[in-house]
Design an enzyme around this catalytic site. Structure first.
Site, PDB file in Angstrom:
ATOM      1  CG  ASP A 147      -2.128   1.010   1.023  1.00 23.58           C
ATOM      2  OD1 ASP A 147      -2.465   1.515  -0.129  1.00 23.58           O
ATOM      3  OD2 ASP A 147      -2.705   1.243   2.173  1.00 23.58           O
ATOM      4  N   GLY A 148       0.360   2.458  -0.714  1.00 21.10           N
ATOM      5  CA  GLY A 148       1.122   3.443  -0.687  1.00 21.10           C
ATOM      6  C   GLY A 148       1.420   4.012  -1.948  1.00 21.10           C
ATOM      7  CG  ASN A 149       1.908   1.214  -4.996  1.00 23.35           C
ATOM      8  OD1 ASN A 149       2.773   1.152  -4.096  1.00 23.35           O
ATOM      9  ND2 ASN A 149       1.350   0.301  -5.826  1.00 23.35           N
ATOM     10  N   GLY A 150      -0.033   5.329  -4.618  1.00 24.46           N
ATOM     11  CA  GLY A 150      -0.660   6.560  -5.205  1.00 24.46           C
ATOM     12  C   GLY A 150       0.087   7.626  -3.919  1.00 24.46           C
ATOM     13  CD1 TRP A 210       7.266   6.380  -2.670  1.00 24.39           C
ATOM     14  CD2 TRP A 210       6.830   6.614  -4.960  1.00 24.39           C
ATOM     15  NE1 TRP A 210       8.373   6.427  -3.561  1.00 24.39           N
ATOM     16  CE2 TRP A 210       8.370   6.460  -5.144  1.00 24.39           C
ATOM     17  CE3 TRP A 210       6.447   6.564  -6.295  1.00 24.39           C
ATOM     18  CZ2 TRP A 210       9.235   6.576  -5.984  1.00 24.39           C
ATOM     19  CZ3 TRP A 210       7.082   6.774  -7.500  1.00 24.39           C
ATOM     20  CH2 TRP A 210       8.554   6.517  -7.321  1.00 24.39           C
ATOM     21  CD1 TRP A 269     -13.030  -5.343  -8.804  1.00 19.00           C
ATOM     22  CD2 TRP A 269     -12.171  -4.961 -10.946  1.00 19.00           C
ATOM     23  NE1 TRP A 269     -12.490  -6.498  -9.711  1.00 19.00           N
ATOM     24  CE2 TRP A 269     -12.191  -6.153 -10.806  1.00 19.00           C
ATOM     25  CE3 TRP A 269     -11.973  -4.156 -12.127  1.00 19.00           C
ATOM     26  CZ2 TRP A 269     -11.184  -6.807 -11.658  1.00 19.00           C
ATOM     27  CZ3 TRP A 269     -11.274  -4.704 -13.209  1.00 19.00           C
ATOM     28  CH2 TRP A 269     -11.028  -6.219 -13.145  1.00 19.00           C
ATOM     29  NE  ARG A 284      -7.419   2.014  -5.676  1.00 20.46           N
ATOM     30  CZ  ARG A 284      -6.413   1.944  -4.901  1.00 20.46           C
ATOM     31  NH1 ARG A 284      -5.242   2.270  -5.762  1.00 20.46           N
ATOM     32  NH2 ARG A 284      -6.386   1.774  -3.617  1.00 20.46           N
ATOM     33  CG  LEU A 296       9.086 -17.136  -2.650  1.00 20.00           C
ATOM     34  CD1 LEU A 296       9.276 -17.058  -0.797  1.00 20.00           C
ATOM     35  CD2 LEU A 296       9.393 -15.478  -3.021  1.00 20.00           C
ATOM     36  CG  HIS A 353      -0.163   1.621  -9.274  1.00 15.02           C
ATOM     37  ND1 HIS A 353      -0.316   1.302  -8.039  1.00 15.02           N
ATOM     38  CD2 HIS A 353      -1.227   2.450  -9.586  1.00 15.02           C
ATOM     39  CE1 HIS A 353      -1.593   1.929  -7.537  1.00 15.02           C
ATOM     40  NE2 HIS A 353      -2.124   2.482  -8.757  1.00 15.02           N
ATOM     41  CD  GLU A 396       1.995 -12.358  16.336  1.00 20.29           C
ATOM     42  OE1 GLU A 396       1.795 -11.222  16.871  1.00 20.29           O
ATOM     43  OE2 GLU A 396       1.374 -13.156  17.122  1.00 20.29           O
TER      44      GLU A 396
HETATM   45  C1  IPE Z   1      -5.311  -2.589  -0.129  1.00 25.41           C
HETATM   46  O1  IPE Z   1      -5.238  -1.351  -0.239  1.00 25.41           O
HETATM   47  C2  IPE Z   1      -5.338  -3.402  -1.536  1.00 25.41           C
HETATM   48  C3  IPE Z   1      -4.212  -3.700  -1.941  1.00 25.41           C
HETATM   49  C4  IPE Z   1      -2.880  -3.204  -1.638  1.00 25.41           C
HETATM   50  C5  IPE Z   1      -4.179  -4.301  -3.361  1.00 25.41           C
HETATM   51  P1  IPE Z   1      -6.191  -0.154  -0.482  1.00 25.41           P
HETATM   52  O2  IPE Z   1      -5.546   0.952  -0.776  1.00 25.41           O
HETATM   53  O3  IPE Z   1      -7.126  -0.605  -1.535  1.00 25.41           O
HETATM   54  O4  IPE Z   1      -7.007  -0.500   0.902  1.00 25.41           O
HETATM   55  P2  IPE Z   1      -7.946   0.739   1.348  1.00 25.41           P
HETATM   56  O5  IPE Z   1      -8.996   1.298   0.568  1.00 25.41           O
HETATM   57  O6  IPE Z   1      -6.999   1.583   2.182  1.00 25.41           O
HETATM   58  O7  IPE Z   1      -8.352   0.178   2.711  1.00 25.41           O
HETATM   59  C1  IPE Z   2      -1.716   0.198  -3.489  1.00 22.64           C
HETATM   60  O1  IPE Z   2      -1.378   1.521  -3.563  1.00 22.64           O
HETATM   61  C2  IPE Z   2      -1.728  -0.389  -4.758  1.00 22.64           C
HETATM   62  C3  IPE Z   2      -3.068  -0.961  -4.974  1.00 22.64           C
HETATM   63  C4  IPE Z   2      -4.033  -0.900  -4.162  1.00 22.64           C
HETATM   64  C5  IPE Z   2      -3.257  -1.661  -6.147  1.00 22.64           C
HETATM   65  P1  IPE Z   2      -2.680   2.766  -3.471  1.00 22.64           P
HETATM   66  O2  IPE Z   2      -2.916   2.919  -4.647  1.00 22.64           O
HETATM   67  O3  IPE Z   2      -3.706   2.146  -2.622  1.00 22.64           O
HETATM   68  O4  IPE Z   2      -2.041   3.839  -2.689  1.00 22.64           O
HETATM   69  P2  IPE Z   2      -2.514   4.858  -1.758  1.00 22.64           P
HETATM   70  O5  IPE Z   2      -3.012   4.188  -0.664  1.00 22.64           O
HETATM   71  O6  IPE Z   2      -3.405   5.628  -2.468  1.00 22.64           O
HETATM   72  O7  IPE Z   2      -1.417   5.621  -1.280  1.00 22.64           O
HETATM   73 MG    MG Z   3      -4.195   2.271  -0.802  1.00 23.85          MG
END
Ligand code: IPE
Ligand code: IPE
Ligand code: MG
Length: 249
Positions: free
Chosen positions: A30-33, A35, A79, A81, A140, A47, A216
């Site tokens: 999480d956090g690509n957006g 970043w 979906w 998004r 793996l 991404h 955990e």
């Molecule tokens: C969870 O992240 C899904 C993936 C990392 C693929 P999201 O960014 O979609 O989750 P929420 O919306 O913050 O709960």
């Molecule tokens: C996770 O990064 C990737 C996917 C959910 C596919 P996000 O796109 O959710 O990044 P944020 O949470 O908006 O920073």
């Molecule tokens: Mg996210």
């Protein structure tokens, strides 16, 4: 996005000598957006950077001797998004899967968890081919959770059991935890020992609901594209410090 040198990775692997590792680690990438936003880049750039992190963490997990790792790649809720972002993610996946010789050479077995039938026929075929071609790899077991939702997975398993009860192949009393587990996407795999979620969010977001019954949780602030092998080692050491009791004492 900082790539560590081979020397740094070797030193990090040495830090894991004698550390109790999870058999199965789950990672919510999480956090690509955020970043990308911090760098005034389109989300797709985030991404793309995140996909590179996935590669380096998978290789490190293999070298550390972890048996199973599951990456949350696309949820049943993603979906929602904008179509352009969804398409961008599917394109990235296509690019990743079309470089098949890469993971074959890396001795990583890839499997997909999720309702793949919602993907384009081309992607479904690439997923199938990837699973097939990497089947013999032993370094793996890497799962990519794709169009995956824990609730959806449980419903899917319940439906398959209900069908068998309806046909008379099973009695309701035959259904127990182990039989139920065998109908999940993770059939035959160990339960999840640790869930690692970067980016500061502290929730499961529908990931591995069943398999995380005794997992955990390690939450970290780093955004996934910035996540390095060093952060992974930190998470693994944190996991090793936990006292797991499974309801016993
Ligand atoms: C969870 O992240 C899904 C993936 C990392 C693929 P999201 O960014 O979609 O989750 P929420 O919306 O913050 O709960
Ligand atoms: C996770 O990064 C990737 C996917 C959910 C596919 P996000 O796109 O959710 O990044 P944020 O949470 O908006 O920073
Ligand atoms: Mg996210």
């Amino acid at each position: 996005m900082a790539n560590l040198s081979e020397e740094e990775c070797r030193a990090l692997l040495r830090q894991l000598d004698g550390v109790v590792l999870p058999r199965h680690a789950g990672i919510i990438m999480d956090g690509n957006g955020r970043w990308a936003q911090q760098r005034m880049l389109p989300r797709k750039a985030g991404h793309r950077a995140g996909a590179e992190t996935l590669g380096s963490i998978a290789r490190f997990a293999r070298d550390a001797g972890i048996e199973y790792i599951t990456f949350y790649t696309f949820s049943t809720e993603n979906w929602k998004r904008p179509q352009s972002e969804v398409q961008g993610l599917m394109d990235l996946l296509h690019n990743y899967l079309s470089q098949s010789n890469k993971y074959i050479g890396e001795n990583i077995r890839i499997r997909f968890l999720g309702a793949l039938s919602a993907l384009s026929p081309e992607l479904q075929e690439e997923c199938r081919r990837t699973e097939e071609e990497s089947r013999g790899n032993t370094g793996l077991n890497m799962n990519l959770a794709l169009n995956y939702g824990g609730q959806d997975e449980i419903v899917h398993a319940a439906r398959s059991l209900a069908r068998d009860v309806q046909s008379g192949a099973l009695a309701p009393e035959d259904i127990d935890v182990s039989l139920f587990s065998s109908r999940l996407y993770t059939a035959g795999m160990p339960e999840c020992d640790v869930i690692i979620r970067p980016s500061g969010e502290m929730r499961l977001s529908n990931f591995l609901l069943w398999q995380a019954a005794y997992a955990e949780f390690v939450f970290m602030d780093t955004l996934w594209p910035d996540f390095t092998e060093r952060d992974f080692v930190r998470a693994l050491k944190e996991y090793a410090r936990r006292s797991r009791r499974f309801g016993g004492r």
